[in-house]
Each structure stands twice: as C-alpha cells, then as structure tokens.
Motif scaffolding. Structure first.
Motif, PDB file in Angstrom:
ATOM      1  N   LEU A   8      43.806  -7.253  30.194  1.00  0.00           N
ATOM      2  CA  LEU A   8      43.872  -6.283  31.286  1.00  0.00           C
ATOM      3  C   LEU A   8      45.110  -6.494  32.156  1.00  0.00           C
ATOM      4  CD1 LEU A   8      40.166  -5.898  32.479  1.00  0.00           C
ATOM      5  CD2 LEU A   8      41.470  -4.492  30.874  1.00  0.00           C
ATOM      6  N   CYS A   9      45.292  -7.694  32.685  1.00  0.00           N
ATOM      7  CA  CYS A   9      46.424  -7.914  33.599  1.00  0.00           C
ATOM      8  C   CYS A   9      47.680  -8.432  32.890  1.00  0.00           C
ATOM      9  CB  CYS A   9      46.039  -8.838  34.749  1.00  0.00           C
ATOM     10  SG  CYS A   9      45.670 -10.553  34.321  1.00  0.00           S
ATOM     11  N   HIS A  10      47.552  -8.732  31.605  1.00  0.00           N
ATOM     12  CA  HIS A  10      48.679  -9.243  30.816  1.00  0.00           C
ATOM     13  C   HIS A  10      49.262 -10.512  31.421  1.00  0.00           C
ATOM     14  CE1 HIS A  10      49.625  -5.352  28.367  1.00  0.00           C
ATOM     15  NE2 HIS A  10      48.406  -5.806  28.180  1.00  0.00           N
ATOM     16  N   THR A  11      48.388 -11.401  31.850  1.00  0.00           N
ATOM     17  CA  THR A  11      48.784 -12.684  32.394  1.00  0.00           C
ATOM     18  C   THR A  11      48.522 -13.766  31.361  1.00  0.00           C
ATOM     19  OG1 THR A  11      48.192 -11.941  34.617  1.00  0.00           O
ATOM     20  CG2 THR A  11      48.401 -14.305  34.284  1.00  0.00           C
ATOM     21  N   LEU A  12      49.490 -14.627  31.144  1.00  0.00           N
ATOM     22  CA  LEU A  12      49.343 -15.772  30.261  1.00  0.00           C
ATOM     23  C   LEU A  12      48.806 -16.931  31.084  1.00  0.00           C
ATOM     24  CD1 LEU A  12      49.884 -16.696  27.340  1.00  0.00           C
ATOM     25  CD2 LEU A  12      52.108 -17.510  28.134  1.00  0.00           C
ATOM     26  N   GLN A  13      47.701 -17.525  30.621  1.00  0.00           N
ATOM     27  CA  GLN A  13      47.028 -18.578  31.377  1.00  0.00           C
ATOM     28  C   GLN A  13      46.545 -19.667  30.435  1.00  0.00           C
ATOM     29  OE1 GLN A  13      44.251 -17.434  34.395  1.00  0.00           O
ATOM     30  NE2 GLN A  13      44.663 -15.282  34.014  1.00  0.00           N
ATOM     31  N   PRO A  14      46.118 -20.815  31.009  1.00  0.00           N
ATOM     32  CA  PRO A  14      45.431 -21.790  30.148  1.00  0.00           C
ATOM     33  C   PRO A  14      44.223 -21.096  29.500  1.00  0.00           C
ATOM     34  CG  PRO A  14      45.934 -22.751  32.282  1.00  0.00           C
ATOM     35  CD  PRO A  14      46.251 -21.278  32.386  1.00  0.00           C
ATOM     36  N   ALA A  15      43.993 -21.366  28.250  1.00  0.00           N
ATOM     37  CA  ALA A  15      42.982 -20.625  27.483  1.00  0.00           C
ATOM     38  C   ALA A  15      41.586 -20.729  28.066  1.00  0.00           C
ATOM     39  CB  ALA A  15      42.983 -21.089  26.031  1.00  0.00           C
ATOM     40  N   ASP A  16      41.264 -21.825  28.733  1.00  0.00           N
ATOM     41  CA  ASP A  16      39.918 -21.935  29.294  1.00  0.00           C
ATOM     42  C   ASP A  16      39.744 -21.097  30.565  1.00  0.00           C
ATOM     43  OD1 ASP A  16      41.522 -23.576  30.881  1.00  0.00           O
ATOM     44  OD2 ASP A  16      40.033 -25.172  31.031  1.00  0.00           O
ATOM     45  N   GLN A  17      40.800 -20.394  30.978  1.00  0.00           N
ATOM     46  CA  GLN A  17      40.703 -19.478  32.116  1.00  0.00           C
ATOM     47  C   GLN A  17      40.660 -18.018  31.685  1.00  0.00           C
ATOM     48  OE1 GLN A  17      43.599 -20.410  35.154  1.00  0.00           O
ATOM     49  NE2 GLN A  17      43.254 -22.590  34.898  1.00  0.00           N
ATOM     50  N   VAL A  18      40.538 -17.807  30.378  1.00  0.00           N
ATOM     51  CA  VAL A  18      40.388 -16.465  29.806  1.00  0.00           C
ATOM     52  C   VAL A  18      39.139 -16.497  28.948  1.00  0.00           C
ATOM     53  CG1 VAL A  18      41.425 -14.742  28.274  1.00  0.00           C
ATOM     54  CG2 VAL A  18      42.881 -16.046  29.844  1.00  0.00           C
ATOM     55  N   SER A  19      38.283 -15.479  29.103  1.00  0.00           N
ATOM     56  CA  SER A  19      37.029 -15.430  28.342  1.00  0.00           C
ATOM     57  C   SER A  19      36.929 -14.132  27.564  1.00  0.00           C
ATOM     58  CB  SER A  19      35.822 -15.495  29.288  1.00  0.00           C
ATOM     59  OG  SER A  19      35.775 -16.714  29.963  1.00  0.00           O
ATOM     60  N   LEU A  20      36.207 -14.201  26.461  1.00  0.00           N
ATOM     61  CA  LEU A  20      35.863 -12.978  25.740  1.00  0.00           C
ATOM     62  C   LEU A  20      34.669 -12.363  26.457  1.00  0.00           C
ATOM     63  CD1 LEU A  20      36.066 -10.986  23.402  1.00  0.00           C
ATOM     64  CD2 LEU A  20      34.554 -12.524  22.107  1.00  0.00           C
ATOM     65  N   PHE A  21      34.860 -11.168  26.975  1.00  0.00           N
ATOM     66  CA  PHE A  21      33.780 -10.421  27.618  1.00  0.00           C
ATOM     67  C   PHE A  21      33.424  -9.250  26.712  1.00  0.00           C
ATOM     68  CE2 PHE A  21      35.480 -12.443  31.433  1.00  0.00           C
ATOM     69  CZ  PHE A  21      34.329 -12.723  32.161  1.00  0.00           C
ATOM     70  N   THR A  22      32.139  -9.012  26.549  1.00  0.00           N
ATOM     71  CA  THR A  22      31.687  -7.843  25.806  1.00  0.00           C
ATOM     72  C   THR A  22      30.921  -6.935  26.751  1.00  0.00           C
ATOM     73  OG1 THR A  22      29.681  -8.980  25.097  1.00  0.00           O
ATOM     74  CG2 THR A  22      31.563  -9.008  23.573  1.00  0.00           C
ATOM     75  N   ALA A  23      30.974  -5.644  26.458  1.00  0.00           N
ATOM     76  CA  ALA A  23      30.237  -4.639  27.229  1.00  0.00           C
ATOM     77  C   ALA A  23      29.462  -3.777  26.234  1.00  0.00           C
ATOM     78  CB  ALA A  23      31.196  -3.783  28.041  1.00  0.00           C
ATOM     79  N   ARG A  24      28.175  -3.659  26.475  1.00  0.00           N
ATOM     80  CA  ARG A  24      27.331  -2.804  25.636  1.00  0.00           C
ATOM     81  C   ARG A  24      27.785  -1.359  25.840  1.00  0.00           C
ATOM     82  NH1 ARG A  24      22.890  -4.464  27.666  1.00  0.00           N
ATOM     83  NH2 ARG A  24      22.861  -2.941  29.332  1.00  0.00           N
ATOM     84  N   ARG A  25      27.921  -0.633  24.742  1.00  0.00           N
ATOM     85  CA  ARG A  25      28.332   0.772  24.834  1.00  0.00           C
ATOM     86  C   ARG A  25      27.222   1.608  25.474  1.00  0.00           C
ATOM     87  NH1 ARG A  25      32.996   2.408  21.966  1.00  0.00           N
ATOM     88  NH2 ARG A  25      33.700   0.858  20.476  1.00  0.00           N
ATOM     89  N   VAL A  26      27.603   2.744  25.973  1.00  0.00           N
ATOM     90  CA  VAL A  26      26.678   3.668  26.620  1.00  0.00           C
ATOM     91  C   VAL A  26      25.932   4.476  25.563  1.00  0.00           C
ATOM     92  CG1 VAL A  26      26.589   5.689  28.143  1.00  0.00           C
ATOM     93  CG2 VAL A  26      28.140   3.813  28.662  1.00  0.00           C
ATOM     94  N   GLY A  27      24.699   4.851  25.855  1.00  0.00           N
ATOM     95  CA  GLY A  27      23.932   5.778  25.017  1.00  0.00           C
ATOM     96  C   GLY A  27      23.364   5.148  23.763  1.00  0.00           C
ATOM     97  N   GLU A  28      23.251   5.999  22.723  1.00  0.00           N
ATOM     98  CA  GLU A  28      22.641   5.565  21.463  1.00  0.00           C
ATOM     99  C   GLU A  28      23.383   4.403  20.830  1.00  0.00           C
ATOM    100  OE1 GLU A  28      21.874   8.664  18.648  1.00  0.00           O
ATOM    101  OE2 GLU A  28      21.120  10.018  20.212  1.00  0.00           O
ATOM    102  N   ALA A  29      24.707   4.410  20.941  1.00  0.00           N
ATOM    103  CA  ALA A  29      25.487   3.312  20.356  1.00  0.00           C
ATOM    104  C   ALA A  29      25.080   1.983  20.986  1.00  0.00           C
ATOM    105  CB  ALA A  29      26.978   3.558  20.546  1.00  0.00           C
ATOM    106  N   GLY A  30      24.930   1.948  22.285  1.00  0.00           N
ATOM    107  CA  GLY A  30      24.509   0.742  22.978  1.00  0.00           C
ATOM    108  C   GLY A  30      23.093   0.339  22.614  1.00  0.00           C
ATOM    109  N   GLU A  31      22.239   1.336  22.426  1.00  0.00           N
ATOM    110  CA  GLU A  31      20.856   1.052  22.022  1.00  0.00           C
ATOM    111  C   GLU A  31      20.803   0.417  20.631  1.00  0.00           C
ATOM    112  OE1 GLU A  31      18.685   4.699  22.501  1.00  0.00           O
ATOM    113  OE2 GLU A  31      19.171   4.789  24.642  1.00  0.00           O
TER     114      GLU A  31
END
Length: 164
Positions: free
Chosen positions: A84-107
């Motif tokens: 998102l911010c295109h910042t290079l950081q120590p790897a333990d300060q960046v996480s994989l975040f997931t977001a459930r999709r909206v609607g039937e796909a999320g279900e």
C-alpha cells in the motif's frame, strides 16, 4: 479524509459479519485522529490481535474492510515491501493481511491478500521524509505523489474485496 463517527466506521465495514460490526474496538487514540493528515484509518484490534481494519473514503463515502493478519511473520533479518505505502521495512514489520470478499464469494471462503505494514501506519509512512544526503535537494512533489499513490492503491484493494 472527513471525520467519521463510530457508527459510520462500523457500518462502513463491507465484509464484516453482524458480530464483527458490533464488537469492533476502535483505536485507543480514535478521538485524537488528525483526519486531514490520513488517507485511511487503519488499526489493529486490541481484543483480537490478528484482526485489523482499514476505513477510507470512496466517492465521499466511508468504505472499510475487516482484515486478518497471518499467524506467522517473516524473519526480521530480511526486508519486505508494503504493497500500500510502498515502504521497504524489516520483514517482521510487514504482515500478510487477508480480507474476506463481499457477498457469495466471501461466503464460499474467497479472500484477497496484501502485504501491508503490520501496524497499519501507512498514512504516516508516506509522509515521512527520507533523510537527505549532503547537498541533496528534496524532490518537489515527492511526498504528494506518495500520498496520492497510497490513496489509489488503498481504493483498489478495497475494490478487489468488493468485486468477489
């Protein structure tokens, strides 16, 4: 970004369940938010540490998502790049975040993921000036480009959650 009420934040979470919407814990410094200096409101839930939230404006309306951080982190002796911010950081300060999709796909369990700053501090990160070398002149408009890039990438990510 325009100031948001607690109710506006809760109802903006397009991929939340009724239970998640009801139990959202706002950031502890919510009342001190400098709304003019952020491109999105992002925070980790102190009651559920793997849960996070991002709320931004899309066409003048608040739109938000509930995020889930990966259980594991990358090694600290490597670097990682926030998508998102295109910042290079120590790897333990960046996480994989997931977001459930909206609607039937999320279900069905469909989700989208992004590597994002673990503390969701991207709006501050794009405003930090890189240290200048001796005799270096700061690039005009560089910070503005970083800010607008963050806003656009955030809207695209939220759009991908909606387009399930």
């Amino acid at each position: 970004m325009q100031p948001l009420t607690e109710d506006e934040i809760r109802t903006s979470l397009m991929n939340s369940t009724a239970e998640e919407e009801r139990t959202v814990a706002l950031p502890v410094d919510y009342l001190l938010t400098d709304w003019e200096r952020i491109d999105f409101l992002g925070w980790r839930d102190p009651k559920a540490p793997r849960r996070g939230y991002i709320v931004t404006e899309v066409d003048g309306e608040p739109v938000g998502v509930v995020l889930r951080a990966a259980e594991t982190s990358m090694p600290h002796n490597r670097s990682a790049y926030c998508s998102l911010c295109h910042t290079l950081q120590p790897a333990d300060q960046v996480s994989l975040f997931t977001a459930r999709r909206v609607g039937e796909a999320g279900e069905r369990g469909d989700s989208v993921g992004q590597y994002i700053c673990s503390d969701l501090s991207c709006p501050e990160n794009v405003r930090l000036g890189a240290p200048l070398a001796p005799l270096e002149v700061p690039a005009v408009g560089h910070t503005d480009a970083r800010i607008s890039g963050l806003a656009e990438r955030t809207r695209r990510f939220l759009s991908s959650v909606r387009e399930g």
